[in-house]
Scaffold this motif. Structure first.
Motif, PDB file in Angstrom:
ATOM      1  N   PRO A 415      36.096  -5.774  15.813  1.00  0.00           N
ATOM      2  CA  PRO A 415      35.038  -5.839  15.438  1.00  0.00           C
ATOM      3  C   PRO A 415      33.867  -5.693  16.438  1.00  0.00           C
ATOM      4  O   PRO A 415      32.433  -4.934  16.283  1.00  0.00           O
ATOM      5  CB  PRO A 415      34.486  -7.478  14.660  1.00  0.00           C
ATOM      6  N   GLY A 416      34.684  -6.368  18.191  1.00  0.00           N
ATOM      7  CA  GLY A 416      33.381  -5.401  18.764  1.00  0.00           C
ATOM      8  C   GLY A 416      33.123  -4.062  19.592  1.00  0.00           C
ATOM      9  O   GLY A 416      32.352  -3.858  19.480  1.00  0.00           O
ATOM     10  N   THR A 417      34.089  -3.576  19.590  1.00  0.00           N
ATOM     11  CA  THR A 417      34.859  -1.928  19.687  1.00  0.00           C
ATOM     12  C   THR A 417      33.387  -1.351  18.482  1.00  0.00           C
ATOM     13  O   THR A 417      32.831  -0.768  18.311  1.00  0.00           O
ATOM     14  CB  THR A 417      35.404  -1.010  19.700  1.00  0.00           C
ATOM     15  N   MET A 418      34.057  -2.037  16.843  1.00  0.00           N
ATOM     16  CA  MET A 418      32.992  -1.337  16.312  1.00  0.00           C
ATOM     17  C   MET A 418      31.096  -1.778  16.235  1.00  0.00           C
ATOM     18  O   MET A 418      30.624  -0.372  16.283  1.00  0.00           O
ATOM     19  CB  MET A 418      33.088  -1.349  14.630  1.00  0.00           C
ATOM     20  N   TYR A 419      31.327  -2.917  16.399  1.00  0.00           N
ATOM     21  CA  TYR A 419      29.880  -3.515  16.868  1.00  0.00           C
ATOM     22  C   TYR A 419      28.979  -2.399  17.930  1.00  0.00           C
ATOM     23  O   TYR A 419      27.506  -1.695  17.027  1.00  0.00           O
ATOM     24  CB  TYR A 419      29.120  -4.544  16.707  1.00  0.00           C
ATOM     25  N   PHE A 420      29.737  -2.346  19.490  1.00  0.00           N
ATOM     26  CA  PHE A 420      28.222  -1.761  20.327  1.00  0.00           C
ATOM     27  C   PHE A 420      28.979  -0.493  20.135  1.00  0.00           C
ATOM     28  O   PHE A 420      27.780  -0.015  20.558  1.00  0.00           O
ATOM     29  CB  PHE A 420      29.990  -1.870  21.325  1.00  0.00           C
ATOM     30  N   HIS A 421      29.343   0.137  19.230  1.00  0.00           N
ATOM     31  CA  HIS A 421      29.041   1.882  18.419  1.00  0.00           C
ATOM     32  C   HIS A 421      28.202   2.012  17.484  1.00  0.00           C
ATOM     33  O   HIS A 421      28.643   3.431  16.919  1.00  0.00           O
ATOM     34  CB  HIS A 421      30.688   2.646  19.074  1.00  0.00           C
ATOM     35  N   ASP A 422      28.000   0.484  17.426  1.00  0.00           N
ATOM     36  CA  ASP A 422      26.965   1.166  15.628  1.00  0.00           C
ATOM     37  C   ASP A 422      28.143   1.696  14.226  1.00  0.00           C
ATOM     38  O   ASP A 422      27.343   2.589  13.930  1.00  0.00           O
ATOM     39  CB  ASP A 422      26.360   1.423  16.029  1.00  0.00           C
ATOM     40  N   GLN A 423      28.902   1.075  14.443  1.00  0.00           N
ATOM     41  CA  GLN A 423      29.831   1.402  13.621  1.00  0.00           C
ATOM     42  C   GLN A 423      30.444   0.769  11.930  1.00  0.00           C
ATOM     43  O   GLN A 423      30.116   1.282  11.109  1.00  0.00           O
ATOM     44  CB  GLN A 423      31.525   2.267  13.780  1.00  0.00           C
ATOM     45  N   LEU A 424      29.850  -0.721  11.811  1.00  0.00           N
ATOM     46  CA  LEU A 424      30.084  -1.584  11.206  1.00  0.00           C
ATOM     47  C   LEU A 424      28.812  -0.975  10.163  1.00  0.00           C
ATOM     48  O   LEU A 424      29.188  -0.273   8.670  1.00  0.00           O
ATOM     49  CB  LEU A 424      29.576  -3.034  11.408  1.00  0.00           C
ATOM     50  N   ARG A 425      27.229  -0.426   9.680  1.00  0.00           N
ATOM     51  CA  ARG A 425      26.870   0.379   9.348  1.00  0.00           C
ATOM     52  C   ARG A 425      26.961   1.514   8.954  1.00  0.00           C
ATOM     53  O   ARG A 425      26.782   1.933   7.541  1.00  0.00           O
ATOM     54  CB  ARG A 425      24.950   0.538  10.200  1.00  0.00           C
ATOM     55  N   ARG A 426      27.764   1.863   9.618  1.00  0.00           N
ATOM     56  CA  ARG A 426      28.382   3.524   8.533  1.00  0.00           C
ATOM     57  C   ARG A 426      29.023   3.793   7.952  1.00  0.00           C
ATOM     58  O   ARG A 426      29.594   5.188   8.393  1.00  0.00           O
ATOM     59  CB  ARG A 426      27.831   4.651  10.212  1.00  0.00           C
ATOM     60  N   MET A 427      30.101   2.753   8.376  1.00  0.00           N
ATOM     61  CA  MET A 427      30.642   3.244   7.888  1.00  0.00           C
ATOM     62  C   MET A 427      31.492   3.662   7.091  1.00  0.00           C
ATOM     63  O   MET A 427      32.356   4.004   6.457  1.00  0.00           O
ATOM     64  CB  MET A 427      31.809   1.398   7.979  1.00  0.00           C
ATOM     65  N   PHE A 428      30.275   3.701   5.772  1.00  0.00           N
ATOM     66  CA  PHE A 428      30.532   4.506   4.606  1.00  0.00           C
ATOM     67  C   PHE A 428      31.094   5.738   4.882  1.00  0.00           C
ATOM     68  O   PHE A 428      31.008   6.974   4.150  1.00  0.00           O
ATOM     69  CB  PHE A 428      29.373   4.373   3.719  1.00  0.00           C
ATOM     70  N   GLN A 429      30.409   6.805   5.887  1.00  0.00           N
ATOM     71  CA  GLN A 429      30.653   7.524   6.319  1.00  0.00           C
ATOM     72  C   GLN A 429      32.235   8.012   6.692  1.00  0.00           C
ATOM     73  O   GLN A 429      32.876   9.261   7.002  1.00  0.00           O
ATOM     74  CB  GLN A 429      29.323   7.977   7.765  1.00  0.00           C
ATOM     75  N   SER A 430      32.973   7.019   6.884  1.00  0.00           N
ATOM     76  CA  SER A 430      34.189   7.182   8.004  1.00  0.00           C
ATOM     77  C   SER A 430      35.109   6.849   6.865  1.00  0.00           C
ATOM     78  O   SER A 430      35.285   5.291   6.922  1.00  0.00           O
ATOM     79  CB  SER A 430      33.942   7.473   8.863  1.00  0.00           C
ATOM     80  N   PRO A 431      35.398   6.844   5.798  1.00  0.00           N
ATOM     81  CA  PRO A 431      36.809   6.005   4.803  1.00  0.00           C
ATOM     82  C   PRO A 431      37.985   5.928   6.034  1.00  0.00           C
ATOM     83  O   PRO A 431      38.820   4.836   5.728  1.00  0.00           O
ATOM     84  CB  PRO A 431      37.070   7.170   3.885  1.00  0.00           C
ATOM     85  N   PRO A 432      38.358   6.532   6.517  1.00  0.00           N
ATOM     86  CA  PRO A 432      39.346   6.063   8.063  1.00  0.00           C
ATOM     87  C   PRO A 432      38.917   4.980   8.236  1.00  0.00           C
ATOM     88  O   PRO A 432      39.699   4.096   8.486  1.00  0.00           O
ATOM     89  CB  PRO A 432      39.682   7.546   8.540  1.00  0.00           C
ATOM     90  N   ILE A 433      37.978   5.132   9.283  1.00  0.00           N
ATOM     91  CA  ILE A 433      37.583   3.580   9.503  1.00  0.00           C
ATOM     92  C   ILE A 433      37.478   2.211   8.870  1.00  0.00           C
ATOM     93  O   ILE A 433      38.335   1.558   9.384  1.00  0.00           O
ATOM     94  CB  ILE A 433      36.620   3.603  10.431  1.00  0.00           C
ATOM     95  N   LEU A 434      37.291   2.227   7.450  1.00  0.00           N
ATOM     96  CA  LEU A 434      37.396   0.598   6.729  1.00  0.00           C
ATOM     97  C   LEU A 434      39.114   0.989   6.545  1.00  0.00           C
ATOM     98  O   LEU A 434      39.250  -0.086   6.614  1.00  0.00           O
ATOM     99  CB  LEU A 434      36.646   1.532   5.509  1.00  0.00           C
ATOM    100  N   THR A 435      39.703   1.880   6.275  1.00  0.00           N
ATOM    101  CA  THR A 435      40.979   2.179   5.874  1.00  0.00           C
ATOM    102  C   THR A 435      41.465   1.051   6.902  1.00  0.00           C
ATOM    103  O   THR A 435      42.369   0.433   6.936  1.00  0.00           O
ATOM    104  CB  THR A 435      41.614   2.883   6.090  1.00  0.00           C
ATOM    105  N   GLY A 436      40.965   1.829   8.631  1.00  0.00           N
ATOM    106  CA  GLY A 436      41.766   0.930   9.035  1.00  0.00           C
ATOM    107  C   GLY A 436      41.295  -0.179   9.258  1.00  0.00           C
ATOM    108  O   GLY A 436      42.272  -1.348  10.174  1.00  0.00           O
ATOM    109  N   LEU A 437      40.280  -1.060   9.324  1.00  0.00           N
ATOM    110  CA  LEU A 437      40.113  -1.860   9.362  1.00  0.00           C
ATOM    111  C   LEU A 437      40.923  -3.519   8.226  1.00  0.00           C
ATOM    112  O   LEU A 437      41.093  -4.753   8.718  1.00  0.00           O
ATOM    113  CB  LEU A 437      38.567  -2.461   8.928  1.00  0.00           C
ATOM    114  N   VAL A 438      41.201  -2.405   6.750  1.00  0.00           N
ATOM    115  CA  VAL A 438      41.489  -3.080   6.260  1.00  0.00           C
ATOM    116  C   VAL A 438      42.801  -3.676   6.692  1.00  0.00           C
ATOM    117  O   VAL A 438      44.217  -4.580   6.175  1.00  0.00           O
ATOM    118  CB  VAL A 438      42.145  -2.404   4.425  1.00  0.00           C
ATOM    119  N   GLN A 439      43.679  -2.037   7.622  1.00  0.00           N
ATOM    120  CA  GLN A 439      45.039  -2.389   7.773  1.00  0.00           C
ATOM    121  C   GLN A 439      45.225  -3.492   9.129  1.00  0.00           C
ATOM    122  O   GLN A 439      46.464  -4.314   8.884  1.00  0.00           O
ATOM    123  CB  GLN A 439      45.690  -0.712   8.962  1.00  0.00           C
TER     124      GLN A 439
END
Length: 571
Positions: A415-439
């Motif tokens: 979550p820290g790396t995701m937040y600092f790189h503004d990825q949480l709000r853009r996760m819908f654009q990258s299914p692999p990232i959401l998959t990685g979060l669930v993993q």
């Protein structure tokens, strides 16, 4: 139309784009973020308290970690205020139980000896909320203080929502396209919509403030122990006194007060044991006598007291395409350990701002609201795993040092790396990232279970040891600094995959190290647990992958054994 109190309503509503219900730190930071990112928005914050509030307002949420610190400092631009009017935090520090806890120098200590790469802060809540109140008005938002929300009628379709408020006996209405509940534990919208959700984490808390410092360095005249933190900055840490089924916080505040809190597992320590100041003091006299002695000696400096039963709760939903949202404690409240509330506030405010901005630009935000809702609840669920059924581990220094390191690693790596790189709000654009979060959520759950299992069969009495994570582990420092490293989207995806692999490696190393440590035991409880671990496919796969050397870069396993040479086991 007069109400039961005799107030009078004005006829025409005031129309705004966003009505924020609640002007504490959560609602004020959201209003500031909205005005900064969408300057054309009309934003009104409704707050029942009169401003300015007392500088040292008695509220939980005084310690920040990296996500909230980044939000306040870098996203909202509060860096100068944080550095000049708040206290720079000297990291997380924990002291684990040893004997009767009469000598802090004998307790296993976890904490840094020098400044961390990324700054965090201790917050005087009244001071920062007053600053935010001025800033949102300078940014063009309306701040209605001394104003109480009477009713919220949610519009249907494209209709505006109607909020009835009262101030000084005068009732009036706001017509708002968006309504955001930032009312804290009052949870105005959540209660109205029946979205309450209980969590499998039952704990209670009491807290108070004392005028003046509580300096743990003064609890011992052991020069060798004092010299382990040459700067003498232990007092500026968020100090934690850890014991079986409880922990205590000590937080220094810029106004000169010290916040003291007790958090206890309801299954181990009843709420009635800490429900009043006298009972809390008696609790501390039994479990934390050095702190209790300081409180008794400074009894006349007691400033306030509050107790809260069963403070953790969730929500069935927090964001809606029907243009309403819950943020901060109006939606989810988990646990004060690791300052999770401030981080969740930052994350939820950012996701809400994204929805409002896109709607203001004419986008259909319905599907995205569902995705943001799922992302936020998934992240908050990952935080819950850190605390759920884990208070029993807090009395085990050996396991807790490894657990704190794991909890910190997973926080920085995901979550820290995701937040600092503004990825949480853009996760819908990258299914692999959401998959990685669930993993990672699945892996995290198994490791937290492993800590409970390990603690139940292996709890040696240890003392005289200091674990500084920044000195002992190169990869730990790299994870910390990596959060603020400027990465492109492609580089971020590669880094997240590396972080997932690192966490899997650490999980396998944890299992292998502990199983090797205990393999020669003749204790039936230990041998039975070893059998269960070997039969657990998920754990066995992690351990086997680690043993066969599937990871090219080895990691120092001392993070599992107190960060270096084994702590002394008294005869």
């Amino acid at each position: 139309m007069p109400d039961s109190a005799g107030s009078t309503a004005t006829a025409d509503p005031t129309t705004v784009d966003v009505a924020v219900l609640g002007g504490g730190i959560c609602g004020l930071t959201l209003a500031l973020e909205l005005r900064q990112k969408v300057p054309g928005l009309s934003v009104t914050v409704v707050e029942k308290s009169v401003h300015p509030v007392k500088e040292a307002t008695h509220k939980v949420g005084e310690s920040t970690v990296e996500i909230q610190a980044h939000y306040l400092r870098d996203i909202l631009g509060l860096g100068e205020h944080l550095e000049s009017d708040q206290i720079r935090k000297f990291g997380l520090r924990m002291f684990f139980t040893y004997g009767d806890n009469e000598d802090i120098a004998k307790r296993v200590e976890y904490g840094q000896t020098g400044e961390a790469p990324l700054a965090t802060y201790q917050l005087d809540r009244g001071r920062i909320e007053n600053e935010l109140g001025m800033r949102i008005q300078s940014a063009g938002a309306t701040f209605e203080t001394g104003t109480r929300v009477v009713d919220v009628a949610l519009g249907t379709g494209d209709e505006p929502h109607s909020i009835t408020v009262t101030k000084g006996g005068i009732e009036r209405r706001l017509a708002a396209r968006w309504v955001i509940d930032a009312s804290g534990r009052a949870s105005i919208l959540k209660r109205q919509l029946g979205l309450q959700k209980s969590l499998p984490h039952e704990a209670n808390s009491s807290w108070f403030r004392l005028e003046g410092p509580v300096d743990v360095d003064n609890w011992s005249d052991n020069a060798e122990w004092r010299d382990k933190v040459p700067s003498g900055k232990r007092r500026l840490s968020t100090n934690h006194l850890m014991g079986q089924g409880y922990w205590v916080w000590l937080i220094p505040l810029a106004s000169g007060s010290t916040s003291v809190g007790v958090v206890a597992d309801a299954k181990v320590h009843s709420f009635t044991s800490i429900s009043t100041f006298e009972k809390t003091l008696a609790f501390l006299q039994v479990h934390e006598p050095q702190l209790a002695a300081h409180i008794v000696a400074n009894r006349e400096k007691l400033q306030d007291f509050r107790a809260m039963r069963d403070y953790a709760y969730g929500a069935e939903r927090v964001f809606s395409g029907d243009r309403w949202c819950l943020t901060g404690e109006a939606g989810v409240s988990i646990d004060p350990l690791y300052s999770s509330g401030g981080d969740l506030m930052a994350i939820s405010n950012g996701l809400i701002t994204d929805l409002v901005a896109r709607d203001h630009a004419g986008e259909d935000i319905g599907p995205l609201a569902d995705i943001h809702d799922q992302v936020y609840l998934l992240v908050s669920d990952m935080w819950l795993l850190i605390y759920q059924d884990q208070f029993a581990v807090m009395g085990n220094a050996q396991v807790m040092v490894a657990k704190v390191l794991w909890d910190t690693m997973i926080y920085w790596a995901v979550p820290g790396t995701m937040y600092f790189h503004d990825q949480l709000r853009r996760m819908f654009q990258s299914p692999p990232i959401l998959t990685g979060l669930v993993q990672i959520r699945t892996l995290h759950s198994r490791v937290e279970q492993f800590f409970r299992e390990w603690s139940a069969i292996d709890n040696p009495v240890v003392s005289d040891h200091f674990a500084d994570p920044y000195l002992f582990f190169g990869f730990f420092l790299e994870l910390h600094e990596q959060m603020a490293t400027d990465l492109s989207d492609g580089e971020f995806e590669d880094q997240l995959l590396k972080n997932v692999a690192l966490l899997e490696q650490c999980a396998g190393q944890l299992g292998a190290t502990v199983m090797d440590k205990l393999r020669d035991s003749t204790d039936p409880a230990v041998t039975a647990q070893l059998t269960r671990w070997r039969a657990d496919k998920q754990l066995a796969d992690l351990v086997n992958k680690y043993r066969v050397g599937a990871y090219p870069e080895p990691i120092d396993g001392s993070w599992i054994t107190f960060g270096g040479p084994q702590a002394r086991v008294p005869a």
